[in-house]
Design an enzyme around this catalytic site. Structure first.
Site, PDB file in Angstrom:
ATOM      1  N   PRO A   9      80.040  89.711 -38.734  1.00 22.89           N
ATOM      2  CA  PRO A   9      80.161  88.404 -38.088  1.00 22.89           C
ATOM      3  C   PRO A   9      80.261  87.235 -39.052  1.00 22.89           C
ATOM      4  CG  PRO A   9      77.959  89.335 -37.781  1.00 22.89           C
ATOM      5  CD  PRO A   9      78.821  90.419 -38.348  1.00 22.89           C
ATOM      6  N   ASN A  10      81.094  86.312 -38.677  1.00 22.69           N
ATOM      7  CA  ASN A  10      81.306  85.037 -39.381  1.00 22.69           C
ATOM      8  C   ASN A  10      82.087  85.158 -40.688  1.00 22.69           C
ATOM      9  OD1 ASN A  10      79.843  83.354 -37.478  1.00 22.69           O
ATOM     10  ND2 ASN A  10      78.021  84.419 -38.189  1.00 22.69           N
ATOM     11  N   ARG A  17      83.268  78.175 -43.813  1.00 23.95           N
ATOM     12  CA  ARG A  17      81.808  78.137 -43.657  1.00 23.95           C
ATOM     13  C   ARG A  17      81.103  77.982 -45.016  1.00 23.95           C
ATOM     14  NH1 ARG A  17      79.388  84.319 -43.336  1.00 23.95           N
ATOM     15  NH2 ARG A  17      77.492  83.248 -42.756  1.00 23.95           N
ATOM     16  N   TYR A  22      79.463  80.531 -50.093  1.00 24.77           N
ATOM     17  CA  TYR A  22      80.449  81.617 -50.046  1.00 24.77           C
ATOM     18  C   TYR A  22      81.763  81.297 -50.762  1.00 24.77           C
ATOM     19  CZ  TYR A  22      77.120  83.255 -46.578  1.00 24.77           C
ATOM     20  OH  TYR A  22      75.969  83.660 -45.960  1.00 24.77           O
ATOM     21  N   ASN A  73      80.643  94.860 -45.291  1.00 22.85           N
ATOM     22  CA  ASN A  73      79.745  93.708 -45.369  1.00 22.85           C
ATOM     23  C   ASN A  73      79.263  93.464 -43.938  1.00 22.85           C
ATOM     24  OD1 ASN A  73      78.400  91.314 -45.556  1.00 22.85           O
ATOM     25  ND2 ASN A  73      79.940  90.271 -46.795  1.00 22.85           N
ATOM     26  N   ALA A  76      75.199  89.152 -41.223  1.00 18.68           N
ATOM     27  CA  ALA A  76      73.839  88.958 -40.689  1.00 18.68           C
ATOM     28  C   ALA A  76      73.262  90.251 -40.097  1.00 18.68           C
ATOM     29  CB  ALA A  76      73.852  87.855 -39.641  1.00 18.68           C
ATOM     30  N   HIS A  79      70.569  92.543 -41.778  1.00 13.50           N
ATOM     31  CA  HIS A  79      69.135  92.269 -41.697  1.00 13.50           C
ATOM     32  C   HIS A  79      68.528  92.672 -40.350  1.00 13.50           C
ATOM     33  CE1 HIS A  79      70.517  90.019 -45.115  1.00 13.50           C
ATOM     34  NE2 HIS A  79      71.197  89.191 -44.357  1.00 13.50           N
ATOM     35  N   ASP A  86      72.420 103.289 -38.202  1.00 15.85           N
ATOM     36  CA  ASP A  86      72.513 104.659 -37.691  1.00 15.85           C
ATOM     37  C   ASP A  86      73.947 105.179 -37.718  1.00 15.85           C
ATOM     38  OD1 ASP A  86      69.805 104.704 -37.282  1.00 15.85           O
ATOM     39  OD2 ASP A  86      69.887 104.544 -35.099  1.00 15.85           O
ATOM     40  N   GLU A  97      77.850  98.839 -49.599  1.00 16.35           N
ATOM     41  CA  GLU A  97      77.579  97.564 -48.914  1.00 16.35           C
ATOM     42  C   GLU A  97      77.855  96.405 -49.873  1.00 16.35           C
ATOM     43  OE1 GLU A  97      74.339  97.213 -46.137  1.00 16.35           O
ATOM     44  OE2 GLU A  97      73.638  95.386 -47.110  1.00 16.35           O
ATOM     45  N   HIS A  99      77.754  92.103 -50.434  1.00 21.82           N
ATOM     46  CA  HIS A  99      77.401  90.731 -50.046  1.00 21.82           C
ATOM     47  C   HIS A  99      78.014  89.773 -51.048  1.00 21.82           C
ATOM     48  CE1 HIS A  99      74.718  92.030 -46.923  1.00 21.82           C
ATOM     49  NE2 HIS A  99      74.256  92.941 -47.754  1.00 21.82           N
ATOM     50  N   ILE A 100      78.592  88.732 -50.531  1.00 26.76           N
ATOM     51  CA  ILE A 100      79.198  87.724 -51.399  1.00 26.76           C
ATOM     52  C   ILE A 100      78.091  86.971 -52.144  1.00 26.76           C
ATOM     53  CG2 ILE A 100      80.591  85.598 -51.394  1.00 26.76           C
ATOM     54  CD1 ILE A 100      81.875  86.770 -48.771  1.00 26.76           C
ATOM     55  N   ARG A 106      67.903  84.211 -51.680  1.00 30.09           N
ATOM     56  CA  ARG A 106      68.040  83.296 -50.546  1.00 30.09           C
ATOM     57  C   ARG A 106      66.784  83.355 -49.659  1.00 30.09           C
ATOM     58  NH1 ARG A 106      73.727  83.896 -47.812  1.00 30.09           N
ATOM     59  NH2 ARG A 106      73.019  81.919 -46.916  1.00 30.09           N
ATOM     60  N   ARG A 110      66.709  87.231 -45.457  1.00 28.75           N
ATOM     61  CA  ARG A 110      67.929  87.881 -45.969  1.00 28.75           C
ATOM     62  C   ARG A 110      67.622  88.905 -47.061  1.00 28.75           C
ATOM     63  NH1 ARG A 110      72.154  84.692 -43.924  1.00 28.75           N
ATOM     64  NH2 ARG A 110      71.470  82.541 -43.701  1.00 28.75           N
TER      65      ARG A 110
END
Ligand code: DQA
Length: 159
Positions: A9-10, A17, A22, A73, A76, A79, A86, A97, A99-100, A106, A110
């Site tokens: 998401p996002n 954003r 980011y 990625n 959110a 978390h 699963d 995985e 993350h930018i 943070r 997070r």
């Protein structure tokens, strides 16, 4: 060899954003760079982005019997989502995985990724370059697995 890239998401809002976190790069530009790397290394690649947890679970499940590696990625959902965790565990496909941002530097909420715990590795905090590093990592893992499978086949043939 095929890699599926799954964006949570996002991430469709990258370039708009919170640019101070980011950066200015758009998701399509990140994907173009990943595609270039994939082409140079003879890897098939597909991209998927969704803001919906269930759609991400579905896309992970679709990788079964199709993809040799996943780069995700979960944003959110890293978390919060036991369902995505699963799904990653269920398909047993090597997953990196991404993350930018450096999630460890943070907010406290997070700092823990429940999805990372079922991934082969995590790359965080390198900006959009995190995705490039993930491509290098997944290529290495896929090549190792391919070599092991070929060795096993050879041994079977030799009796
Ligand atoms: C993110 C970090 C997450 O905490 C956040 O919710 C995101 C992006 C990252 O790439 O840095 O949406 O996954």
């Amino acid at each position: 060899m095929k890699v599926v890239v799954i964006q949570g998401p996002n991430l469709n809002m990258l370039g708009v954003r919170e640019q101070h976190i980011y950066g200015p790069m758009k998701l399509e530009d990140i994907h173009q760079q990943m595609k270039n790397f994939a082409d140079q290394n003879g890897i098939e690649i597909e991209f998927f982005q969704s803001n919906l947890e269930g759609e991400i679970v579905d896309r992970i499940q679709e990788c079964l019997g199709d993809a040799d590696g996943i780069i995700i990625n979960p944003a959110a959902y890293s978390h919060t989502s036991i369902a995505i965790r699963d799904a990653i565990a269920a398909v047993e496909i090597p997953t990196i995985e991404v993350h930018i941002s450096n999630i460890h530097a943070r907010e406290d909420f997070r700092k823990k990724s429940i999805t990372a715990e079922v991934c082969a590795g995590v790359i965080a905090g390198m900006g959009p370059f995190s995705y490039h590093l993930a491509m290098i990592a997944i290529l290495q893992i896929m090549q190792e697995i391919k070599a092991i499978k070929e060795q096993q086949q050879q041994q079977q043939q030799n009796g």
